[in-house]
Design a protein around this motif. Structure first.
Motif, PDB file in Angstrom:
ATOM      1  N   PHE A 119     -10.084  15.723 -18.719  1.00  0.00           N
ATOM      2  CA  PHE A 119     -10.743  14.777 -17.810  1.00  0.00           C
ATOM      3  C   PHE A 119     -10.608  15.233 -16.360  1.00  0.00           C
ATOM      4  CE2 PHE A 119      -9.962  11.324 -21.166  1.00  0.00           C
ATOM      5  CZ  PHE A 119     -11.262  11.428 -21.638  1.00  0.00           C
ATOM      6  N   GLU A 120      -9.414  15.731 -16.008  1.00  0.00           N
ATOM      7  CA  GLU A 120      -9.199  16.155 -14.628  1.00  0.00           C
ATOM      8  C   GLU A 120     -10.046  17.378 -14.287  1.00  0.00           C
ATOM      9  OE1 GLU A 120      -7.523  14.607 -12.413  1.00  0.00           O
ATOM     10  OE2 GLU A 120      -6.427  13.140 -13.603  1.00  0.00           O
ATOM     11  N   VAL A 121     -10.103  18.334 -15.231  1.00  0.00           N
ATOM     12  CA  VAL A 121     -10.893  19.541 -14.995  1.00  0.00           C
ATOM     13  C   VAL A 121     -12.364  19.198 -14.786  1.00  0.00           C
ATOM     14  CG1 VAL A 121     -11.778  21.637 -16.121  1.00  0.00           C
ATOM     15  CG2 VAL A 121      -9.329  21.130 -16.152  1.00  0.00           C
ATOM     16  N   ARG A 122     -12.857  18.212 -15.514  1.00  0.00           N
ATOM     17  CA  ARG A 122     -14.279  17.828 -15.416  1.00  0.00           C
ATOM     18  C   ARG A 122     -14.504  16.778 -14.328  1.00  0.00           C
ATOM     19  NH1 ARG A 122     -16.008  20.768 -19.318  1.00  0.00           N
ATOM     20  NH2 ARG A 122     -14.726  21.129 -21.172  1.00  0.00           N
ATOM     21  N   LYS A 123     -13.448  16.547 -13.527  1.00  0.00           N
ATOM     22  CA  LYS A 123     -13.528  15.658 -12.361  1.00  0.00           C
ATOM     23  C   LYS A 123     -13.995  14.246 -12.731  1.00  0.00           C
ATOM     24  CE  LYS A 123     -14.398  19.524  -9.226  1.00  0.00           C
ATOM     25  NZ  LYS A 123     -12.985  19.628  -8.893  1.00  0.00           N
ATOM     26  N   ILE A 124     -13.535  13.780 -13.856  1.00  0.00           N
ATOM     27  CA  ILE A 124     -13.808  12.390 -14.263  1.00  0.00           C
ATOM     28  C   ILE A 124     -12.727  11.514 -13.640  1.00  0.00           C
ATOM     29  CG2 ILE A 124     -13.908  10.789 -16.212  1.00  0.00           C
ATOM     30  CD1 ILE A 124     -14.946  13.122 -17.891  1.00  0.00           C
ATOM     31  N   PRO A 125     -13.095  10.495 -12.890  1.00  0.00           N
ATOM     32  CA  PRO A 125     -12.092   9.670 -12.202  1.00  0.00           C
ATOM     33  C   PRO A 125     -11.190   8.929 -13.187  1.00  0.00           C
ATOM     34  CG  PRO A 125     -14.255   8.658 -12.038  1.00  0.00           C
ATOM     35  CD  PRO A 125     -14.468  10.021 -12.627  1.00  0.00           C
ATOM     36  N   GLU A 126      -9.945   8.735 -12.754  1.00  0.00           N
ATOM     37  CA  GLU A 126      -8.984   8.032 -13.604  1.00  0.00           C
ATOM     38  C   GLU A 126      -9.442   6.610 -13.905  1.00  0.00           C
ATOM     39  OE1 GLU A 126      -4.224   6.848 -13.738  1.00  0.00           O
ATOM     40  OE2 GLU A 126      -5.099   7.785 -11.946  1.00  0.00           O
ATOM     41  N   SER A 127     -10.152   5.993 -12.981  1.00  0.00           N
ATOM     42  CA  SER A 127     -10.633   4.632 -13.214  1.00  0.00           C
ATOM     43  C   SER A 127     -11.571   4.562 -14.405  1.00  0.00           C
ATOM     44  CB  SER A 127     -11.352   4.112 -11.963  1.00  0.00           C
ATOM     45  OG  SER A 127     -12.445   4.951 -11.620  1.00  0.00           O
ATOM     46  N   SER A 128     -12.156   5.701 -14.811  1.00  0.00           N
ATOM     47  CA  SER A 128     -13.034   5.741 -15.992  1.00  0.00           C
ATOM     48  C   SER A 128     -12.268   6.166 -17.236  1.00  0.00           C
ATOM     49  CB  SER A 128     -14.198   6.708 -15.745  1.00  0.00           C
ATOM     50  OG  SER A 128     -15.032   6.235 -14.710  1.00  0.00           O
ATOM     51  N   TYR A 129     -11.520   7.285 -17.128  1.00  0.00           N
ATOM     52  CA  TYR A 129     -10.873   7.774 -18.351  1.00  0.00           C
ATOM     53  C   TYR A 129      -9.662   6.936 -18.753  1.00  0.00           C
ATOM     54  CZ  TYR A 129      -7.233  10.525 -15.809  1.00  0.00           C
ATOM     55  OH  TYR A 129      -6.183  10.937 -15.020  1.00  0.00           O
ATOM     56  N   SER A 130      -9.170   6.086 -17.839  1.00  0.00           N
ATOM     57  CA  SER A 130      -8.036   5.238 -18.214  1.00  0.00           C
ATOM     58  C   SER A 130      -8.421   4.241 -19.301  1.00  0.00           C
ATOM     59  CB  SER A 130      -7.506   4.488 -16.996  1.00  0.00           C
ATOM     60  OG  SER A 130      -8.483   3.608 -16.478  1.00  0.00           O
ATOM     61  N   TRP A 131      -9.722   3.918 -19.422  1.00  0.00           N
ATOM     62  CA  TRP A 131     -10.163   3.043 -20.514  1.00  0.00           C
ATOM     63  C   TRP A 131      -9.984   3.725 -21.871  1.00  0.00           C
ATOM     64  CZ3 TRP A 131     -11.119  -1.947 -20.158  1.00  0.00           C
ATOM     65  CH2 TRP A 131     -11.441  -2.491 -18.923  1.00  0.00           C
ATOM     66  N   VAL A 132      -9.943   5.068 -21.865  1.00  0.00           N
ATOM     67  CA  VAL A 132      -9.757   5.833 -23.104  1.00  0.00           C
ATOM     68  C   VAL A 132      -8.273   6.078 -23.354  1.00  0.00           C
ATOM     69  CG1 VAL A 132     -10.293   7.982 -24.302  1.00  0.00           C
ATOM     70  CG2 VAL A 132     -11.994   6.924 -22.798  1.00  0.00           C
ATOM     71  N   THR A 133      -7.550   6.529 -22.327  1.00  0.00           N
ATOM     72  CA  THR A 133      -6.141   6.892 -22.500  1.00  0.00           C
ATOM     73  C   THR A 133      -5.213   5.687 -22.444  1.00  0.00           C
ATOM     74  OG1 THR A 133      -5.879   7.265 -20.119  1.00  0.00           O
ATOM     75  CG2 THR A 133      -6.554   9.154 -21.476  1.00  0.00           C
ATOM     76  N   GLY A 134      -5.649   4.599 -21.752  1.00  0.00           N
ATOM     77  CA  GLY A 134      -4.806   3.415 -21.648  1.00  0.00           C
ATOM     78  C   GLY A 134      -3.868   3.452 -20.473  1.00  0.00           C
ATOM     79  N   HIS A 135      -3.997   4.461 -19.603  1.00  0.00           N
ATOM     80  CA  HIS A 135      -3.137   4.519 -18.430  1.00  0.00           C
ATOM     81  C   HIS A 135      -3.549   3.465 -17.416  1.00  0.00           C
ATOM     82  CE1 HIS A 135      -2.477   8.807 -19.793  1.00  0.00           C
ATOM     83  NE2 HIS A 135      -1.248   8.342 -19.658  1.00  0.00           N
ATOM     84  N   SER A 136      -2.583   3.050 -16.605  1.00  0.00           N
ATOM     85  CA  SER A 136      -2.862   2.084 -15.543  1.00  0.00           C
ATOM     86  C   SER A 136      -3.653   2.742 -14.429  1.00  0.00           C
ATOM     87  CB  SER A 136      -1.556   1.526 -14.979  1.00  0.00           C
ATOM     88  OG  SER A 136      -1.810   0.724 -13.865  1.00  0.00           O
ATOM     89  N   THR A 137      -4.553   2.013 -13.807  1.00  0.00           N
ATOM     90  CA  THR A 137      -5.371   2.556 -12.711  1.00  0.00           C
ATOM     91  C   THR A 137      -5.031   1.894 -11.390  1.00  0.00           C
ATOM     92  OG1 THR A 137      -7.090   0.929 -13.123  1.00  0.00           O
ATOM     93  CG2 THR A 137      -7.271   3.017 -14.285  1.00  0.00           C
ATOM     94  N   GLY A 138      -3.940   1.180 -11.354  1.00  0.00           N
ATOM     95  CA  GLY A 138      -3.533   0.592 -10.098  1.00  0.00           C
ATOM     96  C   GLY A 138      -4.425  -0.542  -9.649  1.00  0.00           C
ATOM     97  N   GLY A 139      -5.034  -1.244 -10.569  1.00  0.00           N
ATOM     98  CA  GLY A 139      -5.794  -2.437 -10.217  1.00  0.00           C
ATOM     99  C   GLY A 139      -7.207  -2.161  -9.754  1.00  0.00           C
TER     100      GLY A 139
END
Length: 537
Positions: A461-481
């Motif tokens: 995701f990082e290599v393809r410059k996909i923002p964490e606010s989008s990929y966090s829905w897949v990985t389940g990581h927090s996006t800081g609100g």
């Protein structure tokens, strides 16, 4: 004439009086008739009542007589049975009398024998008391004698001229462990340490040798995979990562017990148990930094015997290795979703859902410690299934499980509170090694594990410059609100799955060849019919 008139008048009066009397008589007769009829009817009714009462009384007496007759018969039967019992008891009494006489005779003989034994015990007790008194007087001399005998025994054996392995065999014969498994484990731990010492003679053992063996023990790998059945020296030559220090410390307990036993029985010159000290465990040292799989390692995994079924497969299935559908699907799901092992292993068939014509995972989310996260508006995680997983047949597999009323998506057992417990052990300890992924020298044992798939996904995701606010829905990581648009699903609000399709499918693992991967091939090669709990989907 007057007389005649008076006579006629008198006759007329008499006639009228006669008529009155006649009328009165008729009235009296009528009254008497009526009274007699009433009286007669009442009398008849009274008599009928008495008759009926008499009949009922007669019936009652008849029934009572029958009851008395039945009771008499019953008592007669009971009396007959009692008579039979009494006759039998009389016979038994004759036999019992004979047996009682025999028992009394035996009891008398035993009482006589007991008296004899008591007399003997008293005599022996007196002798022991006299002997104890004599020992008390001669104790210093006896101690000196025992010391001389012990020294003589050592000299006869050539001055501690036994190898530690010989002494250990005597120790194992006298050791007290509750189970055979415990005895075997203790023997394995002690003999492994003696091997590291070089199995010296007891007289040649030194603290320097023990210190060296202790250090080597800390470098030993886990006894699994290619290390199974090898000596301590051979395991050290493999260059595998060291086992946990806590494991080494646990083994030292058995080694110290052996040296204490040998010293107490004068088989070694001194008690060396105090020389073998536990290692100090630093939690930071025990925790490794996990990295992602490199392309070569991923190709090795998916070219292994689980995914290739021809002569080019890496490794092969062990005889008692239990391969099931999860062995095939779980690594693939992790490869294309980054989900944790427990999240994947706890999936049910109904967690593969179609939303707005998009097949999705309705993921039960767990934290890093494997504890389930309560589903609320901020933690619900529903995201599209990668197109490669759909091509491999994951949706059809889930539907098949649902139609078969299988409770879980994979045939796993709950162990120690986790669905992933047995699978994780198999993947990290067995499958990874048989696929040829054996860490080399100075490489931590946990550098690449199942959790490394999660690192690969985030890197993609990082290599393809996909923002964490989008990929966090897949990985389940927090996006800081970060503010998110939502979509209604089962009373919750989720991110619109259709807008996540491109995010999920951005993961390609460029250069990884999976063209040979086939679930049908896996089933044909390994699967057997299984019978598991069935529930409605």
């Amino acid at each position: 004439m007057d007389c005649l008139l008076e006579l006629l008048k008198s006759m007329g009066d008499q006639k009228r009086q006669h008529n009155k009397f006649l009328q009165k008589a008729v009235e009296i007769r009528s009254q008497l008739t009526e009274d007699f009829s009433v009286s007669t009817a009442e009398t008849v009714r009274a008599q009928m009542n008495e008759l009926q009462t008499a009949e009922r009384l007669a019936d009652s007496k008849k029934e009572y007589a029958q009851e008395l007759e039945d009771e008499a018969k019953s008592r007669l039967n009971v009396a007959s049975k009692q008579a039979d019992v009494l006759r039998r008891l009389a016979k038994l009494g004759d036999v019992a009398g004979t047996e009682i006489d025999a028992i009394e005779e035996k009891a008398l003989k035993r009482a006589e024998r007991a008296a004899e034994l008591i007399s003997i015990i008293e005599d022996q007790s007196q002798k022991h008391a006299n002997h104890a008194k004599q020992l008390g007087d001669d104790l210093p001399g006896l101690v000196l004698q025992r010391m001389v005998e012990a020294e003589q025994s050592v000299l006869e054996r050539g001055g501690y001229n036994e190898r530690l392995s010989v002494i250990a065999e005597a120790f194992f014969k006298r050791t007290k462990r509750k189970t055979e498994k415990g005895k075997k484990e203790q023997k394995r731990q002690v003999m492994l340490f003696i091997e590291l010492l070089g199995d010296p003679l007891a007289r040649d053992l030194t603290t320097a040798m023990l210190d060296d063996a202790v250090e080597k023990s800390a470098q030993l790998p886990k006894e699994q995979g290619i290390a199974v059945g090898k000596t301590g020296a051979e395991m050290l030559e493999l260059g595998l990562p060291a086992r946990a220090l806590q494991t080494t410390n646990n083994h030292f307990n058995s080694v110290r017990t052996f040296f204490r036993w040998a010293a107490n029985r004068n088989r070694i010159e001194r008690n060396y148990a105090g020389v073998i000290e536990d290692f100090e465990i630093n939690s930071a040292q025990e925790t490794s930094n996990r990295r992602s799989w490199n392309l070569e390692e991923l190709q090795q995994l998916f070219d292994s015997y689980v995914y290739r079924f021809d002569g080019t497969a890496i490794g092969k299935k062990h005889g008692n290795e239990d391969l099931h559908e999860g062995s095939f699907w779980i690594p693939l799901i992790a490869l294309f979703s980054g989900a944790r092992a427990e999240e994947i292993c706890s999936l049910k068939p109904e967690h593969i859902v179609e939303i707005d014509n998009v097949w999705c995972f309705d993921m039960v989310e767990f934290d890093e410690d494997g504890k389930p996260i309560k589903k609320n508006k901020s933690s619900v995680r529903v995201f599209p299934i990668h197109k490669r997983l759909i091509d491999f047949g994951l949706v059809e597999y889930a539907q098949m499980r649902c139609e078969a009323r299988r409770k879980m998506l994979f045939d796993l057992k709950l162990s120690e509170g986790k669905w992933s417990h047995a699978f994780s052990k198999w993947f990290n300890r067995t499958f990874k090694v048989r696929a040829g992924i054996v860490p080399g020298e100075n490489v931590d044992k946990n550098e690449v594990v199942f959790h490394s798939f999660r690192n690969n996904i985030v890197e993609e995701f990082e290599v393809r410059k996909i923002p964490e606010s989008s990929y966090s829905w897949v990985t389940g990581h927090s996006t800081g609100g970060v503010a998110r648009r939502t979509y209604p699903f089962k009373g919750k609000k989720i991110f619109p799955p259709r807008e996540l399709i491109d995010v999920v499918n951005a993961v390609t693992h460029e250069g990884l060849d999976l063209s040979h991967v086939s679930f049908d091939g896996f089933k044909k090669k390994y699967m057997k019919k299984r019978r598991k709990a069935r529930v409605r989907c």
